[in-house]
Design a protein around this motif. Structure first.
Motif, PDB file in Angstrom:
ATOM      1  N   SER A  23       0.831  -1.184   0.043  1.00 56.04           N
ATOM      2  CA  SER A  23       0.089  -0.094   0.000  1.00 56.04           C
ATOM      3  C   SER A  23       0.907   1.298  -0.041  1.00 56.04           C
ATOM      4  O   SER A  23       0.488   2.236  -0.257  1.00 56.04           O
ATOM      5  N   LEU A  24       1.985   1.239   0.392  1.00 55.16           N
ATOM      6  CA  LEU A  24       3.011   2.261   0.141  1.00 55.16           C
ATOM      7  C   LEU A  24       3.770   2.444  -1.108  1.00 55.16           C
ATOM      8  O   LEU A  24       4.731   3.109  -1.150  1.00 55.16           O
ATOM      9  N   ASP A  25       3.330   1.557  -2.229  1.00 57.29           N
ATOM     10  CA  ASP A  25       3.769   1.951  -3.498  1.00 57.29           C
ATOM     11  C   ASP A  25       5.226   1.235  -3.688  1.00 57.29           C
ATOM     12  O   ASP A  25       6.135   1.711  -4.723  1.00 57.29           O
ATOM     13  N   MET A  26       5.634  -0.013  -3.204  1.00 54.64           N
ATOM     14  CA  MET A  26       6.824  -0.660  -3.515  1.00 54.64           C
ATOM     15  C   MET A  26       6.602  -2.091  -3.667  1.00 54.64           C
ATOM     16  O   MET A  26       5.659  -2.554  -3.103  1.00 54.64           O
ATOM     17  N   GLU A  27       7.139  -2.655  -4.732  1.00 55.28           N
ATOM     18  CA  GLU A  27       6.780  -3.838  -5.038  1.00 55.28           C
ATOM     19  C   GLU A  27       7.707  -5.077  -4.358  1.00 55.28           C
ATOM     20  O   GLU A  27       8.977  -4.888  -4.299  1.00 55.28           O
ATOM     21  N   LEU A  28       7.109  -5.968  -3.500  1.00 55.63           N
ATOM     22  CA  LEU A  28       8.063  -6.779  -2.847  1.00 55.63           C
ATOM     23  C   LEU A  28       7.796  -8.390  -3.330  1.00 55.63           C
ATOM     24  O   LEU A  28       6.746  -8.801  -3.545  1.00 55.63           O
ATOM     25  N   ASP A  29       8.876  -9.216  -3.493  1.00 56.88           N
ATOM     26  CA  ASP A  29       8.814 -10.241  -3.876  1.00 56.88           C
ATOM     27  C   ASP A  29       9.466 -11.054  -2.693  1.00 56.88           C
ATOM     28  O   ASP A  29      10.331 -10.673  -2.106  1.00 56.88           O
ATOM     29  N   ILE A  30       8.844 -12.206  -2.270  1.00 61.85           N
ATOM     30  CA  ILE A  30       9.244 -13.022  -1.136  1.00 61.85           C
ATOM     31  C   ILE A  30      10.042 -14.286  -1.742  1.00 61.85           C
ATOM     32  O   ILE A  30       9.403 -15.043  -2.357  1.00 61.85           O
ATOM     33  N   ILE A  31      10.981 -14.580  -1.223  1.00 63.09           N
ATOM     34  CA  ILE A  31      12.048 -15.678  -1.678  1.00 63.09           C
ATOM     35  C   ILE A  31      12.645 -16.356  -0.487  1.00 63.09           C
ATOM     36  O   ILE A  31      12.763 -15.524   0.326  1.00 63.09           O
ATOM     37  N   PRO A  32      12.853 -17.554  -0.464  1.00 60.67           N
ATOM     38  CA  PRO A  32      13.529 -18.170   0.727  1.00 60.67           C
ATOM     39  C   PRO A  32      15.022 -17.897   0.616  1.00 60.67           C
ATOM     40  O   PRO A  32      15.518 -17.685   1.861  1.00 60.67           O
ATOM     41  N   ASP A  33      15.728 -17.900  -0.555  1.00 63.32           N
ATOM     42  CA  ASP A  33      16.948 -17.588  -0.512  1.00 63.32           C
ATOM     43  C   ASP A  33      17.667 -17.014  -1.997  1.00 63.32           C
ATOM     44  O   ASP A  33      16.660 -16.840  -2.778  1.00 63.32           O
ATOM     45  N   LEU A  34      18.782 -16.720  -2.320  1.00 62.71           N
ATOM     46  CA  LEU A  34      19.143 -16.244  -3.550  1.00 62.71           C
ATOM     47  C   LEU A  34      19.810 -17.470  -4.417  1.00 62.71           C
ATOM     48  O   LEU A  34      20.798 -17.245  -5.137  1.00 62.71           O
ATOM     49  N   LYS A  35      19.338 -18.707  -4.044  1.00 66.84           N
ATOM     50  CA  LYS A  35      20.287 -19.735  -4.660  1.00 66.84           C
ATOM     51  C   LYS A  35      19.316 -19.990  -6.068  1.00 66.84           C
ATOM     52  O   LYS A  35      18.358 -19.733  -5.962  1.00 66.84           O
ATOM     53  N   GLY A  36      20.173 -20.918  -6.900  1.00 70.24           N
ATOM     54  CA  GLY A  36      19.405 -21.023  -8.208  1.00 70.24           C
ATOM     55  C   GLY A  36      19.010 -20.249  -8.836  1.00 70.24           C
ATOM     56  O   GLY A  36      19.633 -19.351  -9.175  1.00 70.24           O
ATOM     57  N   ASP A  37      17.843 -20.383  -9.221  1.00 67.74           N
ATOM     58  CA  ASP A  37      17.179 -19.352 -10.253  1.00 67.74           C
ATOM     59  C   ASP A  37      16.804 -17.984  -9.406  1.00 67.74           C
ATOM     60  O   ASP A  37      16.839 -16.988 -10.147  1.00 67.74           O
ATOM     61  N   ASN A  38      16.737 -18.109  -8.281  1.00 65.55           N
ATOM     62  CA  ASN A  38      16.691 -16.741  -7.261  1.00 65.55           C
ATOM     63  C   ASN A  38      17.837 -15.826  -7.532  1.00 65.55           C
ATOM     64  O   ASN A  38      17.773 -14.638  -7.267  1.00 65.55           O
ATOM     65  N   ALA A  39      18.974 -16.321  -7.931  1.00 66.07           N
ATOM     66  CA  ALA A  39      20.206 -15.520  -7.927  1.00 66.07           C
ATOM     67  C   ALA A  39      20.079 -14.479  -9.103  1.00 66.07           C
ATOM     68  O   ALA A  39      20.825 -13.408  -8.969  1.00 66.07           O
ATOM     69  N   ARG A  40      18.925 -14.657  -9.967  1.00 66.73           N
ATOM     70  CA  ARG A  40      18.609 -13.683 -10.833  1.00 66.73           C
ATOM     71  C   ARG A  40      18.446 -12.201 -10.333  1.00 66.73           C
ATOM     72  O   ARG A  40      18.556 -11.160 -10.805  1.00 66.73           O
ATOM     73  N   TYR A  41      17.905 -12.199  -9.032  1.00 67.49           N
ATOM     74  CA  TYR A  41      17.392 -11.028  -8.356  1.00 67.49           C
ATOM     75  C   TYR A  41      18.646 -10.106  -8.057  1.00 67.49           C
ATOM     76  O   TYR A  41      18.708  -8.983  -8.080  1.00 67.49           O
ATOM     77  N   LEU A  42      20.001 -10.858  -7.938  1.00 68.37           N
ATOM     78  CA  LEU A  42      21.198 -10.068  -7.784  1.00 68.37           C
ATOM     79  C   LEU A  42      21.668  -9.171  -8.999  1.00 68.37           C
ATOM     80  O   LEU A  42      22.230  -8.317  -8.828  1.00 68.37           O
ATOM     81  N   SER A  43      20.961  -9.619 -10.147  1.00 68.68           N
ATOM     82  CA  SER A  43      21.234  -8.661 -11.292  1.00 68.68           C
ATOM     83  C   SER A  43      20.393  -7.889 -11.886  1.00 68.68           C
ATOM     84  O   SER A  43      20.387  -7.270 -12.813  1.00 68.68           O
ATOM     85  N   LYS A  44      19.283  -7.758 -10.947  1.00 73.63           N
ATOM     86  CA  LYS A  44      18.281  -6.585 -11.373  1.00 73.63           C
ATOM     87  C   LYS A  44      18.365  -5.512 -10.410  1.00 73.63           C
ATOM     88  O   LYS A  44      19.029  -5.199  -9.507  1.00 73.63           O
ATOM     89  N   LYS A  45      17.549  -4.516 -10.786  1.00 67.58           N
ATOM     90  CA  LYS A  45      17.503  -3.309 -10.108  1.00 67.58           C
ATOM     91  C   LYS A  45      16.670  -3.508  -8.677  1.00 67.58           C
ATOM     92  O   LYS A  45      15.583  -2.841  -8.427  1.00 67.58           O
ATOM     93  N   TYR A  46      16.996  -4.609  -7.818  1.00 66.80           N
ATOM     94  CA  TYR A  46      16.236  -4.938  -6.800  1.00 66.80           C
ATOM     95  C   TYR A  46      17.092  -4.374  -5.277  1.00 66.80           C
ATOM     96  O   TYR A  46      18.350  -4.121  -5.410  1.00 66.80           O
ATOM     97  N   ASN A  47      16.207  -3.953  -4.415  1.00 67.36           N
ATOM     98  CA  ASN A  47      16.762  -3.954  -3.133  1.00 67.36           C
ATOM     99  C   ASN A  47      16.487  -5.051  -2.162  1.00 67.36           C
ATOM    100  O   ASN A  47      15.692  -5.783  -2.670  1.00 67.36           O
TER     101      ASN A  47
END
Ligand SMILES: [Mg+2]
Ligand SMILES: [Mg+2]
Lengths: 412, 412
Positions: free
Chosen positions: A275-299
């Protein structure tokens, strides 16, 4: 960026396009000593943002930045430091038109690149130009010989008498502000500059006008978005910073470590922050496929449950450093420490310096690390209040990205 | 504000001046739902800042704000809440000119105030106008019948063909942007509106032009400062907020309690923060003559030495509340807790909630309270590092004035 206009999807650029970026301004209107194009925004000069806006466009082959002779070294440092690859810096002339012409000539002398069909001319201090609009300028310039961005007038324009009185006011419907970018076929911009007079070089302001006068080319005008605006006054520096920060604060991912308690907190946080205008994804860890978050404009928001130890967040910092992801803009990493036992608070004293040490080291790599402690309460009202405060603090830290507050452990 | 121009010191306004403030805009260009004039800046609508800019000028007798009928109640709420005293709200017409005319007519109907000699017309969304410039407009309007602010053109203005091509570009030396404020003698603005056509009311944009056309009045144009700019686009909201915050962050006073250790820290802080562009006064307490700081645009930094107790800072909050000093903008109060013994850290756990409780209560009164703990070290290098960090955190908190971070105890 997405192309919002379906007609544009059919447009495509299958001819070489190059860019001339005059960056010789002295920035007197901002009232600062540093010319605007070299002012730092979160550690990076404005001109690097503008270069990035062109560099990320696949069909733009190269960019010639025209700077005052005394700033060539500074410019080369910027190119190296922020790893720009399509850029060459050439010295400017004594006026804007002479500088642009130097840039156009330099394009013709490139050894490894073909002479472009279309040259886009832009300002170093208009960093927010989008691919979609560049595409329209390039395609329209190819078709008409010349194309330029226009915007509606913000104020009424009036003609003044030489004594400083109102002569008449102009019809707003028939007039527009001429902005950048502008596009020209290479032949037309060359011919216009070859034929124009010394007086044009000295006093002229409009490339479009030279194309009309010396080549008979009717420039097609295209209304651009407000984001084309030029960083001109001191207030524009704040506006630009706010736009950059907003872009950087659009999305974050919450890392739960797969723990039930952490996942439940993540879900609550997602609801409130959504509701505060930020998009949040929930992931268990940054392993495997989730490592892609490290290459995107994410916090990143790492939720850790006891024991008190920032080792998980340290791993994120190491991963970001190895990806060089924070080269162009600071990444915010929030460590949320979820404590459950009453005793946990007393452990802080000894451990807090570790978070600060980690944060100070991360800051050198442009990673801003902040900590927030939230205490799990079985009183649901109290817990909701804490989660709300956690959400507010998290958004504020990510949006404000204050370098002075890294390493702090705040209380939700 | 000081009058920088010595010639202006000789000007004076000894005739009644009133203001018409049209505030009917819909704010479509910001892309927001709320019209710009009602957008909140640190809890206060933009129009209240603009009203304040006029209200603080002694020689301005009254202000008529013209708002859409459906916003009259909202406007009256704003007037009451922020204790504006010279303001009356009247309903607007269907166009900008009809609204301004309604405002001018309302000035003539005031029972307790004389009909003004000069009427200043301004925009609700230009909040940074200064007394010095208003003075020049009023005096020039009295002398010439009409006076208007102008600014140099930022972009080249071009005439367009009906097919969307460049027709010609205008000579920048002979054209200016017409801005606000404008001033008119009461007789001239009345006559211009009485004589003008329905088409002028419907489509006209320039009051100066009506004065020329219907009264033969040659409006004198005066170049204004960049601060006259109009909040138009979304980016302007960020620029305006940054200007307001900068104004609020110019000065703070450090309260030492007269303790040697605190005074020495204050002196170091003053040295470091001075280089960061904020002025710091050091005082032992807020008693006697020093109570004057409570009535000025100051922020407060209370240095407390052990024991850990925010009672001194609580007294500042109480004093500020009683002076109603935070009515128009949030005041930042920083509690610096200087700990000396190793044991002090362990006391934090139990006491921290007190600071947060105090901060949450103070926030309701627009007082933003933050805490910073600094540990006294005999290692001079370490101590200097701590003082530097204290200075950085202090400036960041005062400048960013983040509502989400009140009540936190940060570590220097
Ligand atoms: Mg040009
Ligand atoms: Mg007007």
């Amino acid at each position: 960026p997405e192309r919002s206009d379906p007609q544009l999807a059919r447009l495509c650029v299958d001819f070489p396009v190059s860019v001339v970026l005059p960056a010789g301004g002295t920035g007197e209107r901002t009232g600062l000593h540093t010319p605007k194009q070299f002012c730092l925004f979160m550690g990076r000069p404005l001109i690097s943002y503008t270069i990035q806006a062109f560099e990320r466009v696949s069909w733009i082959q190269n960019i010639v930045v025209v700077v005052a002779k005394e700033n060539i070294d500074l410019m080369m440092d910027i190119v190296q430091r922020f790893q720009h690859t399509k850029v060459r810096a050439v010295p400017g002339g004594s006026t804007r038109h002479r500088s642009i012409y130097n840039g156009v000539l330099a394009l013709g002398e490139e050894e490894e690149k073909p002479t472009p069909n279309v040259v886009i001319i832009h300002d170093a201090v208009r960093p927010f130009v989008e691919e979609e609009f560049l595409l329209r300028i390039a395609v329209t310039a190819k078709e008409h010989g010349a194309a330029g961005a226009i915007r509606p007038l913000v104020s009424t324009v009036i003609a003044t008498t030489s004594e400083g009185y109102l002569a008449h006011s102009l019809d707003r419907a028939k007039h527009r502000a001429s902005e950048m970018p502008q596009g020209f076929t290479y032949d037309i911009i060359c011919q216009a500059y070859q034929m124009c007079s010394e007086s044009d070089f000295e006093f002229g302001t409009e490339c479009l006008h030279l194309a009309l006068q010396y080549c008979g080319t009717n420039a097609k005008l295209i209304e651009g978005p407000p984001t084309l605006w030029k960083v001109t006054y001191k207030r524009d520096l704040a506006a630009a910073e706010s736009i950059i920060k907003e872009t950087l604060s659009k999305s974050a991912c919450i890392i739960t470590g797969g723990l039930t308690l952490a996942a439940s907190l993540a879900a609550s946080l997602q609801k409130v922050v959504g509701s505060l205008d930020m998009e949040l994804d929930i992931i268990p860890d940054l392993k495997g496929d989730n490592a892609r978050y490290l290459s995107k404009k994410y916090n990143f928001i790492q939720i850790s449950v006891e024991p008190f130890s920032p080792c998980e967040v340290e791993a994120i910092v190491v991963a970001l450093e190895s990806k060089n992801q924070a080269l162009l803009h600071p990444v915010a990493v929030i460590w949320v420490y979820l404590s459950t036992a009453e005793s946990s608070i007393s452990r802080r004293g000894a451990e807090t310096p570790t978070l600060m040490d980690l944060a100070l080291a991360a800051k050198l790599h442009n990673i801003f690390l902040y900590g927030i402690q939230i205490h799990h309460s079985k009183d649901s009202e109290r817990w909701e209040r804490s989660v709300l405060r956690l959400a507010e603090i998290t958004s504020a830290l990510i949006q404000e990205r204050s370098p002075a507050l890294v390493g702090q452990l705040l209380q939700a």
